[in-house]
Design an enzyme around this catalytic site. Structure first.
Site, PDB file in Angstrom:
ATOM      1  N   LYS A   1       0.880  -1.289   0.134  1.00  0.00           N
ATOM      2  CA  LYS A   1       0.036   0.038  -0.102  1.00  0.00           C
ATOM      3  C   LYS A   1       0.843   1.332   0.095  1.00  0.00           C
ATOM      4  O   LYS A   1       1.751   1.346   0.476  1.00  0.00           O
ATOM      5  CB  LYS A   1      -0.849   0.138   1.169  1.00  0.00           C
TER       6      LYS A   1
ATOM      7  N   SER B   1      -9.720   1.905   2.786  1.00  0.00           N
ATOM      8  CA  SER B   1      -8.854   2.611   1.727  1.00  0.00           C
ATOM      9  C   SER B   1      -7.776   1.649   1.065  1.00  0.00           C
ATOM     10  O   SER B   1      -7.319   2.107   0.234  1.00  0.00           O
ATOM     11  CB  SER B   1      -7.950   3.763   2.679  1.00  0.00           C
TER      12      SER B   1
ATOM     13  N   SER C   1     -10.026  -0.310   6.740  1.00  0.00           N
ATOM     14  CA  SER C   1      -9.378  -0.304   5.456  1.00  0.00           C
ATOM     15  C   SER C   1      -8.804  -1.373   4.831  1.00  0.00           C
ATOM     16  O   SER C   1      -8.426  -1.544   3.797  1.00  0.00           O
ATOM     17  CB  SER C   1      -8.462   0.901   5.671  1.00  0.00           C
TER      18      SER C   1
END
Lengths: 95, 473, 474
Positions: C68, C143, C167
């Site tokens: 990420k 996210s 997330s």
């Protein structure tokens, strides 16, 4: 508690975020709604409750007083948008 | 009109740890620009702080040394404000629960003693350095993240002199605790002052002025003196004091406006979620307390009691830890403590002041000083000459006995050699001889002086006087 | 078949038998990316893969992993999908990256995300939205949407995400993959660009429960660089991969099964409960009384911490600088242009919650209610070994659908948020599909530092179902 446009201007200044008129208007409305919602917390009985800043009962976490090598100044400054010699450079700060 | 002066002081002290407060970067002074920085003290995204154990220990030591209550629950808070010398735009500090509270220290003035209360002592991190050049400002973050201790007094001081004495006493204690080099020039000790005036008998405090930019204790005193006069004059004229921050201008010896107090700063303090709390056990605090070194107040008492020193000598010695240590080391090989103290607070201190050096830098070995004093004690040289010999010792690095030998400075005590000089002096100074005979006792001292001069200071003044009296009468 | 479609365990077997070379995996991944990535847009940055030079024998040796974009990789673009971090290359590795590198894993690409992890849809990215591999008109969740989508679309073998309020788990459920949020303190946060420090945790997104356990073995553990990481021994999680849940007590919180749940989701969850019962689990109703306040508490605590954490992005040391003559104008312009709308909204909300006069009314009060929520879980775990809930009340929604209504977006995180407030671990695994063939996720929660329980129940469920074997048709 309602948030006014004036409050918002002050808060935006505190966190140094520039906002144009349109952003100010839409943010005021959105935040009003959000704050209205989170005001539900006012009805929770918290009289004998202590706050939780940390979820774990951790304490006394230190390191020993030993030096470790610093970064090379090249690495320190490799991302700097503006620099001079080994300094970071910013617009003149007026006290 | 007369006003009562109210002063409170805020001292920022850099703690003399090896590494910074929350990362392993070195704290050495004078390193190249941005060479003592890392992701943590630069506040690079993703980096996290971990507390240096020594920082907490030093903080506790200072708290105890200033007679404070050490708090058992210690936490760090974030003080949020934007400023380019603050890499994260928040400072790790302590807000509602400072490390130590409610202490005091005693200060000694000429005619009285006074207790100054310490309001709080808390830990925080230092900011970087901003350098202003032409139309830009440059940033060096070497100082960012250095451990600081903020020591805040109650508004207990009533004159610039008291503030000066407070700082002197505080510095002595901090030096004894060995937590900081307390060097104002290097910025390891910084002092801001709050000062207000009020009419005697009035209860409420007057409007206070914050005073900054003093680079020495003397400057603190001068700045405050200037403010006392400036504020008194304004009040006399019926004008109002406006709350503001003023800067001491060393060059022109005035204070000047820095900024008027804007609306209260909103620092949005909250507990730093990246650092966990510290629980200090009573036993742990006690152990540190038991291991505290002797502090100036106790040492002074011991010096007057055990060595029989005068209050003045004890005070002068103790104020400078290194000098007091030096005194005690000399005393081991030279037990006449009072005489030794006279020498150190007199002749040696004068040399230090003239050369602007501390005792360590003077490079005067204990045994060498003791040898010099002993030469005087044994009447081998005169006290007067000893001062010059000391200067010579410090400059050449030679010992007193070698200098005495090389320059043939042994005191002349044998009467036959002296008598010749004395006769010459008598012959040349008949007027003084007559004065003495007429009962002017001072005249004899003049004659002794002349003999000393003629012997290049080597004559033993005691014997000279005896011989003179004998000859004249 | 493309190697990109395989799990860590399958690739390990082929590598160990020398059937394939490490470069074959990269080649297949690259060709899959060339084919699929333009439709999904799961990556924020794709730079040359960095092979580890260490030759340790490890399950992860030569396995590529997507990271990420809020986790620092030395020398590689790390921007949190934000304009304000344009061009930022950290001079250091996050602790998890160090651990992966020394296990021999290959750091492969930075995945797209909601800017600074602010969001549940990956629409709030400076680089544009990521698309759900199961329906390109839908969001992948967020996210960590890029991490979930890439694992689901086989453009990544496995990935790391971060989870502050769901997330990892919510996008895992939207994309039909396995996502774990570890116990707070289990995985070092050093090098994770902070959103909300007291809630953030890094965790794995994988194709199977087994792969997840393998990654957890590598990334977990105490880190002296993170004061909030916990110094307790890390078990071998692969030992928890046992197909047996007889006698395990699973709690079903009654507060979670109220109005607003999608009927397909409800059906899938109820069927899963039935299956687990059949497999020997004991099902109990439990109560988490303060659930209704979780979203409020979360949006105060998380935004307050974020407002402070994100203050450092000011144009001085790195990233975007908008040139202005005065310092204050430089700050304001840089942060105006550098942050997207959602980031500004949250920074301002957080600043407000901490500002003078509101600290006690909002922030302090929220921390106290947080205590009540934490206590709810402590009490619940006296009665059960783990708790089962839907990961999200509804499946993936259409791109753009909720952008104009942040509050609704926030409220949809109701099932995932409490977990972060309490610091406990939770896993999301595929448990079915809607009529429109969108994945549904089931969430399992356990006590702190009992990820083993999650792996055991999740593994048993996975072994007795086939949901995880289905692949999106892109």
């Amino acid at each position: 508690m309602a948030i006014s446009k004036k409050d918002l201007i002050h808060v935006a200044y505190l966190c140094r975020i520039g906002l144009d008129e349109a952003e100010l208007d839409s943010l005021t409305k959105e935040l009003e709604k959000i704050i209205e919602y989170i005001d539900q917390l006012k009805k929770v009985d918290i009289k004998n409750t202590s706050p939780t800043s940390h979820v774990l009962p951790l304490k006394n976490v230190y390191r020993e007083d030993k030096t470790i090598p610093s970064l090379d100044p090249k690495e320190v400054l490799q991302n700097a948008p503006f620099k001079k010699d080994n300094f970071f450079k910013v617009p003149k700060v007026i006290e | 009109m007369d006003y009562e002066t109210i002063i409170g002081l805020e001292v920022h002290l850099q703690l003399a740890t090896e590494s910074k407060a929350f990362c392993g970067c070195s704290t050495k002074f004078g390193a190249g620009v941005n060479t003592q920085t890392c992701p943590v003290c630069l506040g690079f995204p993703g980096s996290l702080p971990v507390l240096n154990k020594k920082v907490l220990e030093f903080g506790i030591k200072v708290g105890l040394g200033l007679n404070c209550q050490i708090q058992n629950f210690v936490k760090f808070d974030r003080k949020n404000y934007f400023y380019p010398d603050l890499p994260k735009n928040y400072q790790i500090s302590q807000y509602d629960l400072p490390l130590a509270l409610d202490g005091f220290l005693n200060i000694q003035l000429k005619d009285y003693e006074k207790k100054v209360r310490i309001k709080r002592v808390h830990l925080e991190e230092d900011a970087g350095k901003l350098i202003h050049v032409e139309d830009t400002s440059l940033l060096d973050y070497n100082r960012a993240g250095m451990p600081l201790l903020e020591i805040v007094t109650e508004p207990d001081m009533n004159s610039p002199q008291e503030a000066f004495e407070y700082l002197k006493t505080l510095k002595a204690i901090l030096k004894y605790l060995e937590v900081s080099d307390c060097d104002m020039e290097k910025g390891s000790l910084r002092c801001d002052a709050n000062i207000s005036l009020r009419k005697f008998g009035v209860k409420e405090l007057g409007t206070k002025i914050e005073l900054k930019n003093m680079n020495s204790f003397r400057a603190v005193k001068q700045g405050l003196e200037y403010e006392v006069n400036r504020q008194a004059k304004l009040l006399d004229e019926g004008k109002k004091i406006v709350q503001e921050t003023r800067l001491w201008d060393e060059l022109n010896s005035v204070t000047s406006l820095m900024r008027t107090k804007e609306e209260a700063q909103d620092y949005r303090y909250f507990p730093d979620p990246d650092l966990v709390p510290f629980i200090l056990e009573e036993a742990q605090i006690k152990e540190i307390k038991n291991n505290l070194p002797e502090l100036p107040e106790g040492r002074k008492k011991r010096f007057t009691k055990d060595y029989g020193l005068s209050n003045y000598d004890a005070e002068v010695l103790v104020e400078d830890k290194a000098l007091a240590d030096y005194f005690e080391r000399c005393n081991k090989i030279y037990p006449k403590a009072k005489n030794l103290a006279n020498w150190i607070t007199g002749v040696v201190l004068a040399q230090m002041n003239n050369r602007n050096k501390n005792i360590g830098d003077l490079k005067l070995k204990e045994k060498d000083l003791v040898e010099l004093i002993s030469l005087v004690d044994e009447d081998k040289i005169s006290g007067l000459l000893a001062k010059n010999i000391l200067t010579d010792m410090l400059e050449s690095g030679k010992t007193a006995s070698i200098i005495v030998q090389e320059k043939n400075l042994l005191q002349i005590s044998d009467t036959s050699s002296l008598e010749k000089i004395i006769e010459e002096v008598i012959a040349k100074n008949q007027l003084s001889v007559k004065d003495f005979k007429d009962g002017k006792n001072n005249a004899i001292m003049f004659l002794v002086g002349q003999v000393m001069k003629a012997s290049s200071g080597k004559a033993n003044p005691k014997i000279v006087q005896e011989l003179l009296r004998k000859k004249i009468s | 078949m493309s190697l990109a479609k395989l799990s860590i365990i399958q690739l390990r077997e082929k590598l160990d038998k020398s059937e394939i070379k490490p470069s074959d995996i990269i080649a297949d991944l690259k060709s899959q990316i060339t084919k699929i990535e333009p439709k999904i847009k799961a990556y924020a940055h794709l730079e040359e893969a960095a092979f580890s030079t260490e030759f340790k024998s490890s399950l992860l040796k030569d396995i590529p992993i997507a990271i990420k974009d809020n986790i620092c990789v030395k020398g590689q673009l790390t921007t949190c999908a934000s304009n304000i971090l344009t061009g930022f290359r950290p001079p250091y590795d996050a602790t998890v990256i160090q651990k992966l590198k020394s296990a021999g894993a290959v750091i492969f690409g930075k995945t797209n995300m909601d800017e600074f992890a602010f969001g549940s849809s990956t629409e709030h990215s400076f680089y544009g939205p990521t698309h759900n591999p199961w329906d390109l008109t839908c969001v992948p969740g967020g996210s960590s949407g890029g991490s979930a989508a890439s694992v689901s679309a086989d453009t990544a073998i496995c990935a790391l995400g971060s989870d502050t309020g769901g997330s990892i788990r919510q996008p895992a459920s939207f994309c039909g993959v396995v996502g774990l949020k570890p116990t707070y303190g289990r995985v070092s946060r050093y090098g994770l660009i902070a959103f909300a420090s007291s809630l953030d945790q890094i965790g794995p997104l994988t194709k199977t429960v087994s792969d997840n356990a393998i990654l957890m073995n590598v990334i977990s553990g105490y880190d002296p660089k993170d004061s909030t990481s916990v110094n307790v021994e890390v078990p071998d999680y692969t030992k928890s991969l046992i197909n047996d849940i007889k006698g395990i007590k699973i709690g079903i919180p009654k507060e979670y099964f109220v109005e607003g749940m999608d009927s397909d989701v409800k059906k899938a969850i109820l069927e899963s409960i039935e299956l687990l019962k059949k497999l020997g689990a004991e099902i109990k109703e439990i109560s988490l009384k303060h659930t209704e306040y979780a979203v409020s508490v979360y949006y105060i605590v998380a935004t307050a911490e974020a407002s402070s954490n994100l203050a450092r992005f000011d144009g001085v040391q790195y990233g975007l600088r908008v040139k202005e003559n005065s310092l204050i104008e430089m700050y304001k312009a840089t942060r105006q242009d550098g942050f997207g709308k959602e980031a500004k909204r949250r920074i301002i909300l957080g600043t407000y919650a901490l500002s003078h006069g509101y600290y006690e009314a909002y922030y302090l009060r929220a921390l106290k209610v947080r205590t009540l929520i934490k206590n709810d879980f402590a009490n619940a775990f006296k009665e059960c070994d783990c708790i089962l809930t839907p990961t999200n009340p509804s499946p993936a929604f259409k791109i753009g659908e909720r952008l104009s209504d942040p509050l609704t977006m926030y409220l949809s995180d109701i099932y995932t948020i409490s977990v972060n407030l309490a610091g406990i671990p939770a896993i999301s695994i595929p448990c079915g599909f809607t009529k429109n063939k969108l994945p549904i996720g089931m969430q399992l929660l356990s006590k702190s530092f009992n990820e083993e329980m999650l792996f055991r129940v999740a593994y048993t469920y996975e072994q007795n179902t086939t949901w995880h074997k289905e692949k999106p048709k892109i």
